[in-house]
Motif scaffolding. Sequence first.
Motif, PDB file in Angstrom:
ATOM      1  N   ASP A   1       0.816  -1.230   0.000  1.00 39.70           N
ATOM      2  CA  ASP A   1       0.000   0.000   0.000  1.00 39.70           C
ATOM      3  C   ASP A   1       0.845   1.275   0.000  1.00 39.70           C
ATOM      4  N   LEU A   2       0.145   2.370  -0.233  1.00 35.96           N
ATOM      5  CA  LEU A   2       0.805   3.674  -0.352  1.00 35.96           C
ATOM      6  C   LEU A   2       1.537   4.053   0.938  1.00 35.96           C
ATOM      7  N   GLN A   3       0.926   3.738   2.072  1.00 37.21           N
ATOM      8  CA  GLN A   3       1.545   4.076   3.363  1.00 37.21           C
ATOM      9  C   GLN A   3       2.900   3.371   3.509  1.00 37.21           C
ATOM     10  N   THR A   4       2.965   2.114   3.081  1.00 35.45           N
ATOM     11  CA  THR A   4       4.240   1.380   3.144  1.00 35.45           C
ATOM     12  C   THR A   4       5.279   2.061   2.257  1.00 35.45           C
ATOM     13  N   LEU A   5       4.874   2.444   1.049  1.00 30.50           N
ATOM     14  CA  LEU A   5       5.814   3.130   0.153  1.00 30.50           C
ATOM     15  C   LEU A   5       6.290   4.443   0.775  1.00 30.50           C
TER      16      LEU A   5
ATOM     17  N   LEU B   1       5.575   7.347  -6.551  1.00 29.11           N
ATOM     18  CA  LEU B   1       5.108   6.083  -5.980  1.00 29.11           C
ATOM     19  C   LEU B   1       4.047   5.463  -6.877  1.00 29.11           C
ATOM     20  N   SER B   2       4.110   4.161  -7.018  1.00 32.07           N
ATOM     21  CA  SER B   2       3.099   3.456  -7.818  1.00 32.07           C
ATOM     22  C   SER B   2       2.725   2.157  -7.120  1.00 32.07           C
ATOM     23  N   CYS B   3       1.439   2.017  -6.799  1.00 28.66           N
ATOM     24  CA  CYS B   3       1.010   0.739  -6.209  1.00 28.66           C
ATOM     25  C   CYS B   3      -0.387   0.360  -6.685  1.00 28.66           C
ATOM     26  N   ASP B   4      -0.891   1.060  -7.702  1.00 33.20           N
ATOM     27  CA  ASP B   4      -2.176   0.600  -8.224  1.00 33.20           C
ATOM     28  C   ASP B   4      -1.923  -0.087  -9.576  1.00 33.20           C
ATOM     29  N   PRO B   5      -2.740  -1.101  -9.865  1.00 30.13           N
ATOM     30  CA  PRO B   5      -2.456  -1.947 -11.026  1.00 30.13           C
ATOM     31  C   PRO B   5      -2.332  -1.167 -12.338  1.00 30.13           C
TER      32      PRO B   5
ATOM     33  N   ALA C   1       4.388  -2.987  -6.598  1.00 26.42           N
ATOM     34  CA  ALA C   1       4.619  -1.552  -6.425  1.00 26.42           C
ATOM     35  C   ALA C   1       5.972  -1.158  -6.996  1.00 26.42           C
ATOM     36  N   TYR C   2       6.105   0.131  -7.224  1.00 26.93           N
ATOM     37  CA  TYR C   2       7.382   0.683  -7.686  1.00 26.93           C
ATOM     38  C   TYR C   2       7.632   2.010  -6.986  1.00 26.93           C
ATOM     39  N   ILE C   3       8.911   2.271  -6.755  1.00 25.89           N
ATOM     40  CA  ILE C   3       9.330   3.617  -6.349  1.00 25.89           C
ATOM     41  C   ILE C   3      10.300   4.097  -7.432  1.00 25.89           C
TER      42      ILE C   3
ATOM     43  N   LYS D   1       5.961  -8.948  -2.686  1.00 25.75           N
ATOM     44  CA  LYS D   1       6.205 -10.107  -1.815  1.00 25.75           C
ATOM     45  C   LYS D   1       6.941 -11.143  -2.674  1.00 25.75           C
ATOM     46  N   PRO D   2       8.205 -11.440  -2.353  1.00 24.22           N
ATOM     47  CA  PRO D   2       8.976 -12.324  -3.227  1.00 24.22           C
ATOM     48  C   PRO D   2       8.347 -13.709  -3.367  1.00 24.22           C
ATOM     49  N   LYS D   3       8.460 -14.223  -4.594  1.00 22.92           N
ATOM     50  CA  LYS D   3       7.930 -15.552  -4.876  1.00 22.92           C
ATOM     51  C   LYS D   3       9.067 -16.510  -5.227  1.00 22.92           C
ATOM     52  N   GLU D   4      10.280 -15.993  -5.214  1.00 22.40           N
ATOM     53  CA  GLU D   4      11.406 -16.858  -5.582  1.00 22.40           C
ATOM     54  C   GLU D   4      12.414 -16.934  -4.460  1.00 22.40           C
ATOM     55  N   LYS D   5      13.201 -18.024  -4.512  1.00 25.78           N
ATOM     56  CA  LYS D   5      14.268 -18.221  -3.542  1.00 25.78           C
ATOM     57  C   LYS D   5      15.562 -17.749  -4.193  1.00 25.78           C
ATOM     58  N   VAL D   6      16.350 -17.009  -3.436  1.00 27.64           N
ATOM     59  CA  VAL D   6      17.634 -16.534  -3.969  1.00 27.64           C
ATOM     60  C   VAL D   6      18.731 -16.963  -3.005  1.00 27.64           C
ATOM     61  N   GLU D   7      19.787 -17.575  -3.557  1.00 28.58           N
ATOM     62  CA  GLU D   7      20.888 -18.037  -2.715  1.00 28.58           C
ATOM     63  C   GLU D   7      22.198 -17.398  -3.149  1.00 28.58           C
ATOM     64  N   ILE D   8      23.005 -17.076  -2.155  1.00 27.49           N
ATOM     65  CA  ILE D   8      24.330 -16.515  -2.438  1.00 27.49           C
ATOM     66  C   ILE D   8      25.319 -17.669  -2.609  1.00 27.49           C
ATOM     67  N   GLU D   9      26.164 -17.548  -3.612  1.00 35.04           N
ATOM     68  CA  GLU D   9      27.168 -18.580  -3.902  1.00 35.04           C
ATOM     69  C   GLU D   9      28.558 -17.956  -3.846  1.00 35.04           C
ATOM     70  N   LYS D  10      29.568 -18.839  -3.655  1.00 31.97           N
ATOM     71  CA  LYS D  10      30.955 -18.370  -3.771  1.00 31.97           C
ATOM     72  C   LYS D  10      31.254 -18.191  -5.240  1.00 31.97           C
ATOM     73  N   LEU D  11      31.969 -17.138  -5.551  1.00 35.19           N
ATOM     74  CA  LEU D  11      32.381 -16.933  -6.937  1.00 35.19           C
ATOM     75  C   LEU D  11      33.358 -18.048  -7.310  1.00 35.19           C
ATOM     76  N   GLY D  12      33.140 -18.679  -8.443  1.00 36.82           N
ATOM     77  CA  GLY D  12      34.015 -19.784  -8.874  1.00 36.82           C
ATOM     78  C   GLY D  12      35.401 -19.286  -9.256  1.00 36.82           C
ATOM     79  N   THR D  13      36.330 -20.230  -9.445  1.00 39.48           N
ATOM     80  CA  THR D  13      37.715 -19.851  -9.786  1.00 39.48           C
ATOM     81  C   THR D  13      37.790 -19.225 -11.176  1.00 39.48           C
ATOM     82  N   ASP D  14      36.743 -19.481 -11.997  1.00 42.68           N
ATOM     83  CA  ASP D  14      36.721 -18.852 -13.334  1.00 42.68           C
ATOM     84  C   ASP D  14      36.354 -17.361 -13.244  1.00 42.68           C
TER      85      ASP D  14
END
Length: 190
Positions: free
Chosen positions: A22-26, A49-53, A83-85, A150-163
């Motif tokens: 909602d707008l108050q959160t933004l 601020l944008s939070c309406d469809p 929403a977007y700011i 509200k995120p719908k995906e899982k994000v994991e941090i990885e070690k950068l490879g030797t490449d």
Amino acid sequence: MLRDLMQKNRSYRRFQQEVAVDLQTLRELVDLARLSASAGNMQPLRYILSCDPEKNAVVFPNLAWARYIENWPGPAEGERPSAYIIVLEDRQVDHPLHCDHGIAAQSILLGATERGLGGCIIGSINKLNLRNELNIPVRYDILLVIALGKPKEKVEIEKLGTDGDVKYWRDSEGVHHVPKRALDEIILPL
Ligand SMILES: Cc1cc2nc3c(=O)[nH]c(=O)nc-3n(C[C@H](O)[C@H](O)[C@H](O)COP(=O)(O)O)c2cc1C
């Protein structure tokens, strides 16, 4: 606690679109940006601020998503940000712009993370179109768009490879992986 928040504060690009922000959160999130550091304390940033469809539907097509993920045009309908700011610079503030917008964006995203939300800083913007479609006066330079939801995906941090490959990737389960450089690589022994 801040480290936990930082760990959770990933770039999320798929959302539960049906969960409204909602707008108050933004407004509360922009208030965190307002309290942030500013070069010369000039405070040149302004926000839309944008939070309406309807407004969200205008913003979305002007953003480019996840350049390293091939054949993915960005979140599908139903997984788009709620929403977007839009972060702007007021050109009438007579001071060269430094990194205020980066600091503001991080403050906003940490606040979002604390509230169980998530987002993504978008710098790849069709600025001309967005300006025209939202009637943004030339006085204001478009700097960033922060997508939120509200995120719908899982994000994991990885070690950068030797490449040394910094490209993030998405696995077959849809989990997004982000390689980060090791601490000893970024602190120089000088
Ligand atoms: C200034 C800036 C601009 C960015 N622009 C985009 C963008 O246009 N599109 C996008 O999908 N992600 C964008 N990102 C998100 C980065 O891709 C993301 O921060 C990076 O992959 C690391 O992931 P993390 O934020 O989870 O640590 C941007 C990030 C920053 C700081």
